[in-house]
Each structure stands twice: as C-alpha cells, then as structure tokens.
Design an enzyme around this catalytic site. Structure first.
Site, PDB file in Angstrom:
ATOM      1  N   GLU A   1      -9.510   1.649 -28.434  1.00 15.92           N
ATOM      2  CA  GLU A   1     -10.345   2.951 -28.582  1.00 15.92           C
ATOM      3  C   GLU A   1     -11.787   2.913 -28.675  1.00 15.92           C
ATOM      4  OE1 GLU A   1      -8.635   5.551 -28.989  1.00 15.92           O
ATOM      5  OE2 GLU A   1      -6.684   5.021 -29.990  1.00 15.92           O
TER       6      GLU A   1
ATOM      7  N   HIS B   1     -11.489   2.904 -37.817  1.00 14.01           N
ATOM      8  CA  HIS B   1     -10.240   3.864 -37.434  1.00 14.01           C
ATOM      9  C   HIS B   1      -8.972   3.159 -38.197  1.00 14.01           C
ATOM     10  CE1 HIS B   1      -7.033   5.883 -35.394  1.00 14.01           C
ATOM     11  NE2 HIS B   1      -6.402   4.794 -34.717  1.00 14.01           N
TER      12      HIS B   1
ATOM     13  N   HIS C   1      -4.616   4.060 -40.120  1.00 14.26           N
ATOM     14  CA  HIS C   1      -3.481   4.838 -39.896  1.00 14.26           C
ATOM     15  C   HIS C   1      -2.940   5.156 -41.519  1.00 14.26           C
ATOM     16  CE1 HIS C   1      -2.439   3.439 -35.711  1.00 14.26           C
ATOM     17  NE2 HIS C   1      -3.610   4.124 -35.645  1.00 14.26           N
TER      18      HIS C   1
ATOM     19  N   GLU D   1     -14.157  13.542 -57.439  1.00 24.37           N
ATOM     20  CA  GLU D   1     -15.107  13.181 -57.002  1.00 24.37           C
ATOM     21  C   GLU D   1     -15.067  13.279 -55.416  1.00 24.37           C
ATOM     22  OE1 GLU D   1     -16.467   9.464 -58.762  1.00 24.37           O
ATOM     23  OE2 GLU D   1     -16.431  10.526 -60.723  1.00 24.37           O
TER      24      GLU D   1
ATOM     25  N   HIS E   1      -1.868  10.870 -36.244  1.00 18.58           N
ATOM     26  CA  HIS E   1      -2.330   9.589 -35.774  1.00 18.58           C
ATOM     27  C   HIS E   1      -2.943   8.871 -36.933  1.00 18.58           C
ATOM     28  CE1 HIS E   1      -3.776   6.897 -32.194  1.00 18.58           C
ATOM     29  NE2 HIS E   1      -4.143   6.161 -33.602  1.00 18.58           N
TER      30      HIS E   1
HETATM   31  P1  13P Z   1      -5.956  -1.011 -30.410  1.00 18.59           P
HETATM   32  O1  13P Z   1      -4.974  -2.180 -30.770  1.00 18.59           O
HETATM   33  O2  13P Z   1      -6.265  -1.058 -28.941  1.00 18.59           O
HETATM   34  O3  13P Z   1      -7.270  -1.413 -31.385  1.00 18.59           O
HETATM   35  O4  13P Z   1      -5.052   0.080 -30.755  1.00 18.59           O
HETATM   36  C1  13P Z   1      -4.819   0.240 -31.918  1.00 18.59           C
HETATM   37  C2  13P Z   1      -4.915   1.716 -32.548  1.00 18.59           C
HETATM   38  O5  13P Z   1      -4.868   2.119 -33.586  1.00 18.59           O
HETATM   39  C3  13P Z   1      -4.777   2.669 -31.272  1.00 18.59           C
HETATM   40  O6  13P Z   1      -5.203   4.251 -31.869  1.00 18.59           O
HETATM   41 ZN    ZN Z   2      -4.615   4.245 -33.934  1.00 19.90          ZN
END
Ligand code: 13P
Ligand code: ZN
Length: 270
Positions: free
Chosen positions: A116, A139, A141, A169, A210
């Site tokens: 990413e 980033h 999940h 808040e 995602h």
């Molecule tokens: P990477 O292992 O390449 O960082 O990818 C993980 C991920 O969350 C892809 O969206």
């Molecule tokens: Zn991801």
C-alpha cells in the site's frame, strides 16, 4: 552512531504496531504504517550515505523528493514487529521524483515496503498540503468499521453523522468527519490516488469492505483517531438492530462545537 532500536521514532513505531495488533486491527499481515522522519532525526542513528538497495516505487511523488520514511514491510505480521524490527520495518529515502526508494535500514530478509506504499505516499502529499505537521499515515482492518460498511449507507455525510451520534466526543475528535471510498482493488496506484483525494478533506478514509486509513501529526494522534471511530462503529453494530430510543441531537452537537471550540464539517449538521 547510536543504536537505532533506541531511537524515539523506532520505539514509538514498535509500540504502536504491537498496540494495533493487540486491538485486533491487524490480523496476519493486515495493515501498514508509514512515519515521515527528518534527516536530522535519522542521521544520529544511520549513515545516510550508505544505500543498501534501491527499490522502484511504481509512481511519482515529486513533493516527497529526499524525504525519509519508516515503513512496515509487505507481508509482515504486526505481531512480529517488536521481536524483529529490522526484518519487519524499513527506512527509505525517496529519490528521482519519488519513483525510487533508497533503502537505508531494515527489510533485512530481502523484503520491501508495504504493497500500500502508493496510498501511503500519496496520502502524505495530500495531508502535508493541508497540514505541514502531518507525519503519519496508518492503515488497518478494525472489525466494527469494516462491518459497518456492509450494513450502513456509504454516503459520507450519513456515515459521519452516524459515527458522531454514537459517542459524544466523536465530533470533537474528528469534526471534519470521515470520507468513504467504495470497494476498490487494494495495493494499486488507483486506490492510492483515490485515497489521497479523500485525504484532502478528512484525516480518516474508510475503505469499504476492507478497512480504514488515518493520518495525523504523530502516531498517538493517528491511533487515537482510528480508535475513536472504531469505538463509535462498535456501538453502532451493538444497537443498529434495536429500536432507537435516544440519540445525540444536532442541537447538542452545536453545544459541543462551542464547548470544544471546533467546527463540524460544513453542511453536516442542521
Ligand atoms: P501489506 O502486507 O503489503 O502491508 O498489505 C497489508 C494490507 O493491509 C493490504 O491492504
Ligand atoms: Zn489492508
């Protein structure tokens, strides 16, 4: 040269990766972090003239020419970062208009930065344009935000208003709201460009089905942004199927604006 594993930026990065894993946001290799570093910050710990490898980035980012980043590796597990930082993290310097990354430290098993990387670097450019103090793109999940993208409208105003209504808040922590992208193929320049465009107006960008992107001036602030949005999404997922008896009204939101001296995103409150 001082031991790079004792550098404040490294200690903080490792702690953050472990904490994100502990929160359940980063299963397997899920998630990635990039931290912008100043040359002076790095220079005491690294010979910045010693380039280990050059890795093509696959995109251009002239605004980041000469910039240093500490970045999680692709395919690497957040749970392992604290045990083997040099394998799971890397420090790169962007050159040639951002088309090349010089590896100065890390990825010691021959690996490279996250898949990413386009979304991270393009988001850094976008956020630096809004706030020159921005240093972090993160980033992950988180389960409830992800779940919400299956059952809630993806309209940004509606999505934001729902999150604001879930904890008092929220509007204080992210008054600009959250932006939302539809499902897109991850790891591409296209999703990178779309994310960066959304980053111009908010520090949080949801990737439907995602995960989420956050940006901020340090790791704590960015972690806290995602943490707050995820808490709100958790409450939403607990109550969405129940009859709603109470909420936080727009009038109350306006009281919060005054009390905390913040400005909700234009047009999002009545
Ligand atoms: P990477 O292992 O390449 O960082 O990818 C993980 C991920 O969350 C892809 O969206
Ligand atoms: Zn991801």
């Amino acid at each position: 040269m001082k031991d790079i594993l004792t550098a404040p930026f490294m200690v903080e990065m490792i702690r953050t990766a472990s904490n994100m894993y502990a929160h359940g946001w980063d299963e397997r290799n899920g998630g990635n972090i990039s931290l912008l570093l100043e040359e002076e910050e790095v220079a005491g710990y690294l010979d910045v003239k010693k380039v280990l490898r050059v890795i093509p980035t696959g995109f251009a980012a002239p605004a980041l020419e000469g910039k240093y980043f500490l970045v999680t590796g692709t395919g690497k597990y957040f749970k392992n970062v604290e045990y083997a930082p040099e394998v799971n993290l890397g420090i790169v310097r962007l050159t040639d208009g951002g088309t090349q990354a010089e590896l100065l430290w890390g990825y010691s098993d021959g690996g490279q930065f996250t898949s990413e990387f386009p979304a991270h670097m393009m988001s850094h450019v976008a956020r630096l344009g809004v706030n020159p103090e921005n240093r972090v793109v993160m980033h992950c999940h988180p389960a409830n935000l992800l779940a919400m993208t299956y059952v809630h409208s993806l309209d940004e105003k509606q999505f934001t208003r729902t999150l604001w209504q879930m904890c008092t808040e929220c509007i204080v922590v992210f008054p600009e709201g959250v932006n939302v992208l539809p499902w897109m193929l991850c790891g591409t320049n296209e999703i990178g460009e779309a994310t960066a465009e959304k980053m111009k107006t908010a520090r949080l960008v949801v990737w439907s089905q995602h995960g989420i992107y956050g940006a901020g001036k340090d790791l704590d602030e960015t972690f806290g942004l995602i943490e707050t949005a995820e808490k709100a999404a958790e409450i939403y997922m607990k109550i969405a199927h129940l009859p709603l008896k109470n909420t936080i009204t727009d009038d109350q939101m306006h009281q919060l604006e005054k009390r905390f001296n913040i400005q909700a995103r234009e047009g999002y409150l009545d």
